[in-house]
Design an enzyme around this catalytic site. Structure first.
Site, PDB file in Angstrom:
ATOM      1  N   GLY A  16     -14.508 -42.217 -25.387  1.00  0.00           N
ATOM      2  CA  GLY A  16     -13.837 -40.951 -25.164  1.00  0.00           C
ATOM      3  C   GLY A  16     -14.518 -40.050 -24.152  1.00  0.00           C
ATOM      4  O   GLY A  16     -15.622 -40.325 -23.665  1.00  0.00           O
ATOM      5  N   ASP A 175     -21.782 -26.958 -33.324  1.00  0.00           N
ATOM      6  CA  ASP A 175     -21.165 -25.872 -32.565  1.00  0.00           C
ATOM      7  C   ASP A 175     -21.999 -25.720 -31.302  1.00  0.00           C
ATOM      8  O   ASP A 175     -23.097 -25.170 -31.336  1.00  0.00           O
ATOM      9  CB  ASP A 175     -21.164 -24.574 -33.375  1.00  0.00           C
ATOM     10  N   HIS A 176     -21.492 -26.247 -30.171  1.00  0.00           N
ATOM     11  CA  HIS A 176     -22.330 -26.312 -28.980  1.00  0.00           C
ATOM     12  C   HIS A 176     -22.736 -24.931 -28.461  1.00  0.00           C
ATOM     13  O   HIS A 176     -23.714 -24.805 -27.739  1.00  0.00           O
ATOM     14  CB  HIS A 176     -21.653 -27.126 -27.872  1.00  0.00           C
ATOM     15  N   LYS A 180     -26.915 -23.201 -26.967  1.00  0.00           N
ATOM     16  CA  LYS A 180     -27.263 -22.564 -25.700  1.00  0.00           C
ATOM     17  C   LYS A 180     -28.551 -21.761 -25.849  1.00  0.00           C
ATOM     18  O   LYS A 180     -28.740 -21.024 -26.806  1.00  0.00           O
ATOM     19  CB  LYS A 180     -26.112 -21.667 -25.231  1.00  0.00           C
ATOM     20  N   ASP A 233      -9.560 -22.080 -31.269  1.00  0.00           N
ATOM     21  CA  ASP A 233     -10.377 -22.817 -30.306  1.00  0.00           C
ATOM     22  C   ASP A 233     -11.723 -22.157 -30.055  1.00  0.00           C
ATOM     23  O   ASP A 233     -12.731 -22.840 -29.876  1.00  0.00           O
ATOM     24  CB  ASP A 233      -9.612 -22.944 -28.980  1.00  0.00           C
ATOM     25  N   HIS A 238     -17.055 -20.555 -32.517  1.00  0.00           N
ATOM     26  CA  HIS A 238     -18.130 -20.171 -31.610  1.00  0.00           C
ATOM     27  C   HIS A 238     -18.495 -18.687 -31.707  1.00  0.00           C
ATOM     28  O   HIS A 238     -19.658 -18.327 -31.908  1.00  0.00           O
ATOM     29  CB  HIS A 238     -17.733 -20.462 -30.150  1.00  0.00           C
TER      30      HIS A 238
END
Length: 497
Positions: A16, A175-176, A180, A233, A238
């Site tokens: 993917g 949760d990207h 960060k 989204d 986030h």
């Protein structure tokens, strides 16, 4: 940094897009920095029939041409897996035994679900039925990508299903955004500096803004976005998680459960927005056709895969309160959207003005702001008032800033690099816990219900390339949104979009 235990990372959905764009490049960067275990392998798994060599050849498309590329590719293996019944996973188990034995790797496994959400409960069940979910002598971990449910009911059901096969401490809900560097640095900024933490409360802070803007539209993903929208989204996961970091109390120790306990308390303190209050506290919008830089841009309803009468929001702004001792009465604002003027994510702390306007009227005194830039041009900016040279006491706002780019000898790790390494080390600090995920869904569920059941709640159009519907500005009673530029450096002197 401690060395990671030997292990095998199994990526389901290995053919993917996420695997190509994020996971394999992140692993390659960790490899170049010598941060992977001494004995390590990646086993890609999906329905596609590929050999190890074919899987490695595909990696050339998304790994930079580097002297270590061929060396790294020797760590990559592939196994075709179907997901119809438990016996389909027997070849996977046998392949893991084979790789583990041949490379003398301990049978520590991290399973990464980079698959459609429909497989989130299926794959863990099959792993469990084949004895792969638990081990007395080795660790077994499960990374689950978003979306973690589509509403409160589905999130609770997914949590329940996963806990049938894995323990909570084995589950890593990724949760990207929390990976960060600047999000993590917020904790250091707050809790290691005596000049900030004493001011971080209702007495000194007027309001808090969180903005996450994208200049792109849905980019061919209209079919997916129709079932998602900006609220699901971006905001529910986030940006509420970022708000949790901003508002949390100091943890007792810098340790996963201590930090996640404090963010959970924030979610539990969110003042509920009732369904009949949604139009007062939430504004939704949808971008319309426009002209940007002399080029005509299609509106959302003209995008492929989008319903011509769609009411899916591409923009959402929200006003909410946290009912606890620290934040009582302080409004928090979140906005996020597509086809906005620039790509930027930042947190703005607006401090209260001085109680007596010594140098003229209220507008002449500086409204101090602390801006924590998450992306791009990562850094921190403090705005405060200084005297303009010359006669009198004319006040102007000046900047004091720090940029990660100033640390020339330090590499700012990508989010997936940090999060993958953390999971390999068993550190769940930057991963969402099940109870916090459910608490976030519980907060946004009345908004979803109101939008679905009350057709009179408007969805406002906004021209592509603008800052969203004009009605969004009305959420802020005293003041306006900050309109950020791509550049944090020299903010206020010039604006790069």
């Amino acid at each position: 940094m401690k060395k990671v235990e030997d292990q095998i990372l199994i990526i389901f959905g290995a053919s993917g897009d996420l695997t190509k764009r994020k996971l394999i490049p992140a692993l390659f960067e960790l490899y170049k920095q010598n941060l992977l275990p001494n004995k390590f392998a990646v086993l890609g798994a999906s329905r596609s029939a590929l050999s190890d060599d074919e899987f490695r050849s595909r990696a050339d498309e998304f790994i930079p041409n580097d002297e270590k590329r061929e060396e790294f590719k020797k760590l990559l293996f592939y196994q075709s897996v179907q997901n119809n019944e438990a016996d389909d996973f027997i070849p996977l188990k046998e392949r893991l035994d084979e790789i583990s034995g041949a490379l003398e790797i301990e049978q520590n496994y991290v399973f990464y679900l980079s698959t459609p959400p429909s497989l989130y409960p299926v794959i863990p069940k099959m792993l469990c039925q084949n004895g792969l979910s638990k081990s007395e002598n080795n660790f077994r971990r499960l990374i689950v990508e978003k979306p973690f449910g589509t509403d409160l009911k589905s999130a609770k059901e997914l949590n329940k299903q996963l806990l049938n096969y894995f323990e909570e401490e084995q589950i890593y809900r990724i949760d990207h955004y929390l990976g960060k560097e600047t999000v993590q640095n917020m904790l250091v900024t707050r809790f290691s500096n005596g000049i900030f933490e004493p001011l971080w409360n209702r007495r000194y802070i007027e309001r808090v803004e969180i903005t996450s803007a994208e200049s792109l539209g849905v980019e061919g993903r209209g079919g997916y976005y129709e079932s998602s929208g900006a609220l699901r989204d971006m905001l529910q996961n986030h940006l509420l998680q970022v708000a949790g970091f901003v508002a949390m109390e100091p943890p007792v120790v810098v340790e996963a459960d201590a930090i996640r306990n404090e963010t959970l308390k924030v979610f539990q303190s969110l003042r509920p927005i009732k369904e009949n209050e949604v139009s007062r506290y939430v504004i939704r919008g949808q971008y319309t056709a426009s002209t940007i830089g002399g080029k005509k841009v299609a509106g959302y309803r003209e995008e492929p895969g989008v319903d011509k009468l769609s009411r899916t929001e591409t923009f959402v702004s929200l006003k909410f309160f946290i009912d606890n001792w620290r934040w009582a009465g302080v409004p928090f604002y979140i906005r996020t959207g597509k086809k906005l003027p620039t790509r930027v994510t930042e947190i703005v702390i607006h401090f209260r003005k001085v109680p007596h306007h010594l140098f003229g009227n209220a507008s002449s005194d500086s409204n101090n702001q602390l801006i924590i830039r998450i992306q791009p041009d990562e850094g921190i900016l403090l705005k405060f008032g200084m005297k303009t040279p010359g006669a009198g006491f004319k006040v102007q706002t000046v900047n004091m800033d720090f940029h990660y780019s100033d640390l020339a000898d330090k590499k700012v790790p990508a989010a997936y690099e940090r999060l993958l390494l953390d999971c390999m080390q068993g550190d769940a600090t930057l991963y969402s816990r099940g109870d916090a995920v459910e608490a976030a869904w519980e907060f946004v569920q009345p908004i979803i219900n109101a939008w679905e059941t009350n057709p009179e709640i408007p969805i406002y159009g906004y021209p592509a390339g603008s800052w969203g519907p004009e009605e969004s500005a009305k959420l802020i009673v005293n003041g306006d949104w900050r309109y950020p530029c791509k550049n944090l450096h020299n903010d206020g002197l010039y604006c790069e979009l």
